[in-house]
Design an enzyme around this catalytic site. Sequence first.
Site, PDB file in Angstrom:
ATOM      1  N   HIS A   1      23.146 -15.882  30.237  1.00  0.00           N
ATOM      2  CA  HIS A   1      25.179 -15.475  30.276  1.00  0.00           C
ATOM      3  C   HIS A   1      25.746 -15.509  31.387  1.00  0.00           C
ATOM      4  CE1 HIS A   1      27.348 -13.802  27.844  1.00  0.00           C
ATOM      5  NE2 HIS A   1      28.446 -12.848  29.475  1.00  0.00           N
TER       6      HIS A   1
ATOM      7  N   THR B   1      18.947 -12.382  20.600  1.00  0.00           N
ATOM      8  CA  THR B   1      19.143 -11.164  19.310  1.00  0.00           C
ATOM      9  C   THR B   1      20.534 -11.144  18.226  1.00  0.00           C
ATOM     10  OG1 THR B   1      20.707  -9.332  20.134  1.00  0.00           O
ATOM     11  CG2 THR B   1      18.170  -9.315  19.786  1.00  0.00           C
TER      12      THR B   1
ATOM     13  N   LEU C   1      25.375 -10.901  19.263  1.00  0.00           N
ATOM     14  CA  LEU C   1      25.896 -11.500  20.678  1.00  0.00           C
ATOM     15  C   LEU C   1      25.485 -11.334  22.439  1.00  0.00           C
ATOM     16  CD1 LEU C   1      27.100 -14.038  20.859  1.00  0.00           C
ATOM     17  CD2 LEU C   1      29.187 -13.558  21.340  1.00  0.00           C
ATOM     18  N   ASP C   2      24.794 -11.528  22.839  1.00  0.00           N
ATOM     19  CA  ASP C   2      24.718 -11.087  24.236  1.00  0.00           C
ATOM     20  C   ASP C   2      24.120  -9.695  24.476  1.00  0.00           C
ATOM     21  OD1 ASP C   2      25.572 -13.795  24.542  1.00  0.00           O
ATOM     22  OD2 ASP C   2      27.902 -13.016  24.626  1.00  0.00           O
TER      23      ASP C   2
ATOM     24  N   GLY D   1      24.661 -29.280  30.239  1.00  0.00           N
ATOM     25  CA  GLY D   1      23.257 -29.242  30.121  1.00  0.00           C
ATOM     26  C   GLY D   1      22.945 -29.147  31.333  1.00  0.00           C
ATOM     27  N   SER D   2      23.522 -28.851  32.574  1.00  0.00           N
ATOM     28  CA  SER D   2      23.019 -28.336  33.467  1.00  0.00           C
ATOM     29  C   SER D   2      21.719 -27.538  33.975  1.00  0.00           C
ATOM     30  CB  SER D   2      24.207 -28.267  34.419  1.00  0.00           C
ATOM     31  OG  SER D   2      24.554 -27.052  34.685  1.00  0.00           O
TER      32      SER D   2
END
Length: 215
Positions: free
Chosen positions: A113, A145, A148-149, A12-13
Amino acid sequence: MKNIVVLISGRGSNFKAIYETSVKENWSENYGVQISGVISNRPDAAGLDYATAAGLPTVIIDHKHFASREDFEKVLADEADKMNADIIVLAGFMRVLTSYFVSRFEGKILNIHPALLPMFPGLHTHERALEAGVRIHGVTVHFVTAELDAGAIIGQAAVPVLAEDDAEKLAARVLKKEHILYPRAVRLVALGKVTLADGHAQMDEQTSQELAILS
Ligand code: GRF
């Protein structure tokens, strides 16, 4: 008030960076933007402790307790609705979302990402960047969306690849940039300065300059 709901699975940084920036820049008074809650799919996510200490509402929705992705996502979407989510921020959230969830919050879900998309989608991005021998690596914030990525790119920050780098050193340098880029991107989307239209992120000149971090 525009409400941001943050989805986490672990450390969670990035959530912490967004929260700290929102406090430092007084988002609620200056922009009418606040984090209204944090949801984790893992009960042991370290980011939950930080959220609780910060006094933010938290909810755990353990994906292992659901028979299908859609069953899980129905509960996830309902909880986000209860937190009055205007924007959903994936911050190290390790579940792929289907078109069911994505279409319920179309143009309102952001992800970070750790690579310069469309290069290196998926996992192990730093190892792959080193393997490919790129000299510039970095991080991307994009709309989500069902693929993925692959959603429209909102902002990117570049990081040089140095001769002495291994995946760990490179990841640490990218992470520092993540913590600058993500709060900025979240604020600009929450303010309506970036929108999703025709599969692209639309923004004005000043916003585009803020979202291209070159050093
Ligand atoms: C970050 O590297 C982010 O880019 C990726 O997952 C990691 C999450 O880290 N999507 P944290 O939980 O925000 O510390």
